[in-house]
Design an enzyme around this catalytic site. Structure first.
Site, PDB file in Angstrom:
ATOM      1  N   ASP A  36       0.909  -1.136   0.000  1.00 14.70           N
ATOM      2  CA  ASP A  36       0.000   0.000   0.000  1.00 14.70           C
ATOM      3  C   ASP A  36       0.951   1.190   0.000  1.00 14.70           C
ATOM      4  OD1 ASP A  36      -1.410   2.282   0.798  1.00 14.70           O
ATOM      5  OD2 ASP A  36      -2.966   1.057   1.715  1.00 14.70           O
ATOM      6  N   HIS A  37       1.113   1.830  -1.141  1.00 15.87           N
ATOM      7  CA  HIS A  37       2.240   2.769  -1.240  1.00 15.87           C
ATOM      8  C   HIS A  37       2.108   3.952  -0.283  1.00 15.87           C
ATOM      9  CE1 HIS A  37      -0.300   5.092  -4.051  1.00 15.87           C
ATOM     10  NE2 HIS A  37       0.474   6.102  -3.787  1.00 15.87           N
ATOM     11  N   HIS A  59      -5.698   2.839   1.039  1.00 12.78           N
ATOM     12  CA  HIS A  59      -4.968   4.030   1.509  1.00 12.78           C
ATOM     13  C   HIS A  59      -5.692   4.744   2.663  1.00 12.78           C
ATOM     14  CE1 HIS A  59      -2.801   3.118  -2.012  1.00 12.78           C
ATOM     15  NE2 HIS A  59      -3.455   3.860  -2.879  1.00 12.78           N
TER      16      HIS A  59
HETATM   17  C1  BG6 Z   1      -3.258   4.492  -6.475  1.00 17.12           C
HETATM   18  C2  BG6 Z   1      -4.585   4.494  -7.179  1.00 17.12           C
HETATM   19  O1  BG6 Z   1      -3.188   3.443  -5.548  1.00 17.12           O
HETATM   20  O2  BG6 Z   1      -3.089   5.726  -5.786  1.00 17.12           O
HETATM   21  C3  BG6 Z   1      -4.683   5.665  -8.131  1.00 17.12           C
HETATM   22  O3  BG6 Z   1      -4.750   3.282  -7.888  1.00 17.12           O
HETATM   23  C4  BG6 Z   1      -4.391   6.963  -7.410  1.00 17.12           C
HETATM   24  O4  BG6 Z   1      -5.966   5.723  -8.744  1.00 17.12           O
HETATM   25  C5  BG6 Z   1      -3.086   6.867  -6.629  1.00 17.12           C
HETATM   26  O5  BG6 Z   1      -4.308   7.987  -8.382  1.00 17.12           O
HETATM   27  C6  BG6 Z   1      -2.872   8.076  -5.765  1.00 17.12           C
HETATM   28  O6  BG6 Z   1      -1.600   8.023  -5.195  1.00 17.12           O
HETATM   29  P1  BG6 Z   1      -0.834   9.343  -4.757  1.00 17.12           P
HETATM   30  O7  BG6 Z   1       0.430   8.847  -4.146  1.00 17.12           O
HETATM   31  O8  BG6 Z   1      -0.625  10.137  -6.017  1.00 17.12           O
HETATM   32  O9  BG6 Z   1      -1.732  10.046  -3.795  1.00 17.12           O
END
Ligand code: BG6
Length: 490
Positions: free
Chosen positions: A180-181, A243
């Site tokens: 989960d980045h 997230h």
């Molecule tokens: C990803 C989603 O996990 O997170 C995308 O699949 C989204 O749809 C993205 O745009 C958002 O990540 P960040 O780091 O740009 O907030």
């Protein structure tokens, strides 16, 4: 930095994630001297070859690395470590070649390496690859064989469980790194430091002082070229199940007794378990969905590439959750996320209760604002505490002011990318920042009633917000009904 050599095999090497995130992250780790002295990066895909892959990745660095072209003089040196296996994921010979490569590299390096299998492929391919890694005996070393799984981890509770069973046929839980980045973002990790390395906030971090919590993850962009994927996902699966619920965990968890990876994850999973199940009868007041139509010169979702003209997929979702435990009983957590909103922003607002008795005359302020703590995850990474101060001059006039901590100013550096942190943790072999199976399970359980209700009832009012606006008006009602309002940044 891990001193152990590593072989990183990226399945799905020709895909978008590899060029946008993975290779730039690995290259930046290399520039920062955070890669092991010995390593190999192996692209694995049905199309392409080593030479083309290296050329494409070189271009990807200029375009996607946070450093841009800076450091590119080191590219040749780095790219010598990149190689490629062309083949079908269902073909056993791919795994034989991979196994042979591991043996050869380890012989050259004179020591064992960590073997990282990064699955950047569509979810339906995960089991095929995991099974083959198992049959080829590439998963049996519980310390060295590590599998990294990109989201989405399943599309609902049942499919996530099935997927997990398939993974567990070849791997053990501690070998699995579910990404989960958001957990790799510095500001997200800083929530733990803020809460548990300071004595000041913990005593007021509860239902006695906190009125409610808001979590907003808004995106300015639309679905861009990901219409195909997004049609089978929607905002609830794409953002909330992972997230936003992770942010809920970090705000809501009890203090861990240590930073042991299982201890921290146990405390997080306790929060998810305490979330009150959303009852179907209340859903219309607890869960709001929206889809963007045209606005501010931008196309509507239904006009995007790969999207059905009558699509019922939500690009916006808002939820009200309750955490039933001693700390949070009666404190709503409002969550919202959406595409094509006015601003890219991830923010957590801890809204405190008003003072018990206001001694100042009503004329002393236009409106009294109770304290508010804002944790800005991105883009202006930092923390602000809003409080009342006396305006200079005669008499007692009050005004809201803010005390700001800005990450970049304080540390005189730009935050590194989440993927750099996450990949480094995989190389080290630390699972703290990754989702454990039980966390996935609980997170799916929370969103399932909403998913089922929304899938069972097509949205008749879509599109219901204009691109560039703050989403569907019903989400304002979600708070207004409780006498509250979203914090919409200027
Ligand atoms: C990803 C989603 O996990 O997170 C995308 O699949 C989204 O749809 C993205 O745009 C958002 O990540 P960040 O780091 O740009 O907030």
């Amino acid at each position: 930095m891990s001193s152990q050599p590593a072989l990183i095999a990226i399945f799905g090497a020709s895909g978008d994630l590899t060029k946008r995130k993975l290779i730039p992250a690995l290259f930046n780790l290399y520039l920062d001297k955070q890669m092991p002295a010995e390593f190999t990066i192996l692209g694995v895909s049905r199309k392409g070859d080593a030479e083309t892959f290296r050329t494409q990745m070189r271009e990807a660095i200029s375009e996607h690395s946070r450093r841009g072209d800076e450091g590119l003089e080191k590219w040749d040196e780095f790219s010598k470590r990149i190689d490629y296996i062309n083949g079908d994921y269902a073909d056993a010979s791919v795994y034989e070649r991979l196994g042979k490569r591991i043996q050869d590299d380890e012989a050259t390096w004179g020591q064992e390496a960590a073997h990282v299998y990064y699955l950047s492929v569509p979810p339906e391919v995960f089991p095929v690859i995991a099974d083959h890694l198992g049959s080829a005996e590439l998963s049996k070393n519980r310390e060295l064989d590590r599998i990294v799984i990109e989201k989405p981890f399943g599309r609902d509770l049942d499919s996530a469980e099935d997927l997990n069973k398939r993974l567990m046929a070849s791997f053990r839980e501690r070998q699995v790194y579910r990404i989960d980045h958001y957990l790799g973002k510095e500001t997200v990790q800083n929530i733990l430091a803020f809460r548990f390395a300071n004595a000041l906030y913990e005593p007021i971090w509860n239902r006695r002082y906190v009125d409610h919590v808001q979590i907003t993850v808004s995106e300015e962009g639309g679905v861009e070229k990901r219409g195909g994927y997004y049609e089978s996902s929607g905002a609830l699966r794409d953002m909330i199940q992972n997230h936003l619920l992770q942010l809920v965990c970090l705000v809501g968890m009890e203090p861990p007794t240590s930073f042991d990876s299982d201890e921290v994850r146990n405390k997080k999973v306790d929060v998810l378990k305490a979330v009150r199940p959303l009852a179907e009868a209340d859903l219309q007041h607890q869960a709001i969905r929206g889809q963007y139509g045209p606005g501010a010169g931008m196309a509507g979702y239904r006009q995007e590439e790969g999207v059905e003209p009558e699509s019922s997929t939500e690009t916006y979702a808002a939820l009200r959750l309750h955490i039933d435990n001693w700390r949070w009983h009666g404190v709503p957590f409002y969550l919202r996320t959406g595409k094509r909103l006015p601003k890219k922003l991830s923010e957590i607002v801890i809204q405190f209760r008003p003072v018990p008795h206001l001694a100042f005359p009503p004329t002393s302020a236009d409106s009294f604002e109770p304290n508010r703590l804002m944790i800005n995850i991105q883009p202006d990474e930092g923390i602000s505490l809003c409080f009342q101060a006396k305006e200079p001059g005669a008499g007692m006039r009050l005004r809201t002011v803010a005390m700001d901590f800005n990450y970049c100013e304080a540390f005189r550096m730009t935050s590194r990318e989440a993927y750099e942190t996450l990949l480094q943790e995989v190389l080290i072999g630390d699972t703290s920042l990754f989702m454990r199976a039980d966390q996935e399970h609980e997170a799916w359980k929370i969103v399932m009633p909403v998913l089922l209700a929304w899938e069972g009832r097509k949205a008749t009012s879509f599109p219901n917000y204009a691109a560039g606006s703050w989403g569907h008006a019903a989400a304002d009602q979600l708070l207004a009904r409780d006498g509250r309002a979203w914090h919409n940044p200027a």
